[in-house]
Design an enzyme around this catalytic site. Structure first.
Site, PDB file in Angstrom:
ATOM      1  N   GLU A 205      -3.625  -0.677   1.520  1.00 33.78           N
ATOM      2  CA  GLU A 205      -3.659  -0.882   0.078  1.00 33.78           C
ATOM      3  C   GLU A 205      -2.398  -0.291  -0.555  1.00 33.78           C
ATOM      4  O   GLU A 205      -1.720   0.556   0.044  1.00 33.78           O
ATOM      5  CB  GLU A 205      -4.907  -0.217  -0.513  1.00 33.78           C
ATOM      6  CG  GLU A 205      -5.088  -0.378  -2.020  1.00 33.78           C
ATOM      7  CD  GLU A 205      -5.191  -1.831  -2.483  1.00 33.78           C
ATOM      8  OE1 GLU A 205      -4.126  -2.492  -2.456  1.00 33.78           O
ATOM      9  OE2 GLU A 205      -6.277  -2.274  -2.883  1.00 33.78           O
TER      10      GLU A 205
ATOM     11  N   HIS B  20     -12.935  -4.859   2.568  1.00 36.83           N
ATOM     12  CA  HIS B  20     -13.793  -3.804   3.118  1.00 36.83           C
ATOM     13  C   HIS B  20     -15.061  -3.644   2.296  1.00 36.83           C
ATOM     14  O   HIS B  20     -15.131  -4.029   1.124  1.00 36.83           O
ATOM     15  CB  HIS B  20     -13.034  -2.480   3.160  1.00 36.83           C
ATOM     16  CG  HIS B  20     -12.625  -1.981   1.795  1.00 36.83           C
ATOM     17  ND1 HIS B  20     -13.507  -1.360   0.927  1.00 36.83           N
ATOM     18  CD2 HIS B  20     -11.443  -2.027   1.152  1.00 36.83           C
ATOM     19  CE1 HIS B  20     -12.883  -1.037  -0.184  1.00 36.83           C
ATOM     20  NE2 HIS B  20     -11.621  -1.433  -0.090  1.00 36.83           N
TER      21      HIS B  20
END
Length: 211
Positions: free
Chosen positions: A91, A15
């Site tokens: 994550e 990202h």
């Protein structure tokens, strides 16, 4: 991938930058779920433009966290694809370490950090997710993806721990190798699996589209 002779390519896009990324602070799935910063939005757009110039990409899969969904949306627009969300690409949860820099973690939790760097089963931040758990969910997701998209190219938008894990699994490297890889914000890495399931790492941490 029984019966498939074609190569399956995984494009691993981290990202774009958030406010926490710029400060090099731990930002996992147990924190504030930050959005992309202005810089991060520019990075996502640049990555999308670069990916649109490649050979066909057949699918886009993203972590559910906002920084990844925003990055994936920017990339998918140029590819003319919809984004599929998978929880297994989130994550790791860093527990009470969320929002801290590594220097702050080392100062406040030296023994716990040393244990985490040494063992994939160590729990970060007291209540977080061990890297062994991240590897388990990422590996099961990867196996499903390879069966579902045999012979295709898939863009995966995720975070440092899951993407490093995909690289580590492709290389057959030990867990400690996770701490020896650099994956910059909005970088692209590429892993390919041939028809017999043998993996090769084609590129790592490519940020040329950001220059």
């Amino acid at each position: 991938m029984p019966g498939s002779e074609a190569t399956t390519t995984l494009l691993l896009l981290r990202h774009g930058e958030t406010a926490l990324t710029a400060q090099r602070r731990l930002s996992g799935s147990g924190g504030s779920d930050p959005v992309l910063s202005e810089t991060g939005r520019r990075q996502a757009a640049a990555a999308g433009e670069s990916l649109a110039k490649r050979d066909a990409v057949h699918a886009v899969v993203s972590s559910p966290l906002r920084r990844c969904r925003e990055t994936a949306a920017a990339a998918a627009r140029g590819l003319g694809l919809e984004v599929r969300i998978d929880e297994r690409l989130r994550e790791a949860d860093f527990g009470v370490w969320e929002g801290l820099t590594f220097t702050e973690v080392r100062e406040r939790y030296p023994d716990e950090l040393a244990a985490w760097l040494r063992s994939p089963t160590a729990v970060p931040g007291g209540t977080g997710e061990p890297l062994a758990s991240v590897a388990h969910r990422v590996e099961s997701w990867r196996d499903e993806l390879l069966a579902r998209h045999a012979g295709q190219t898939v863009l995966i938008v995720s975070h440092v721990a899951p993407l490093r894990t995909l690289v580590r699994l492709a290389l057959g490297a030990p867990p400690a190798s996770l701490f020896r890889m650099e994956l910059s914000a909005a970088s692209v890495s590429e892993v390919a699996y041939d028809g017999s399931g043998i993996a090769s790492l084609r590129s790592l941490n490519d940020t040329s589209h950001l220059r």
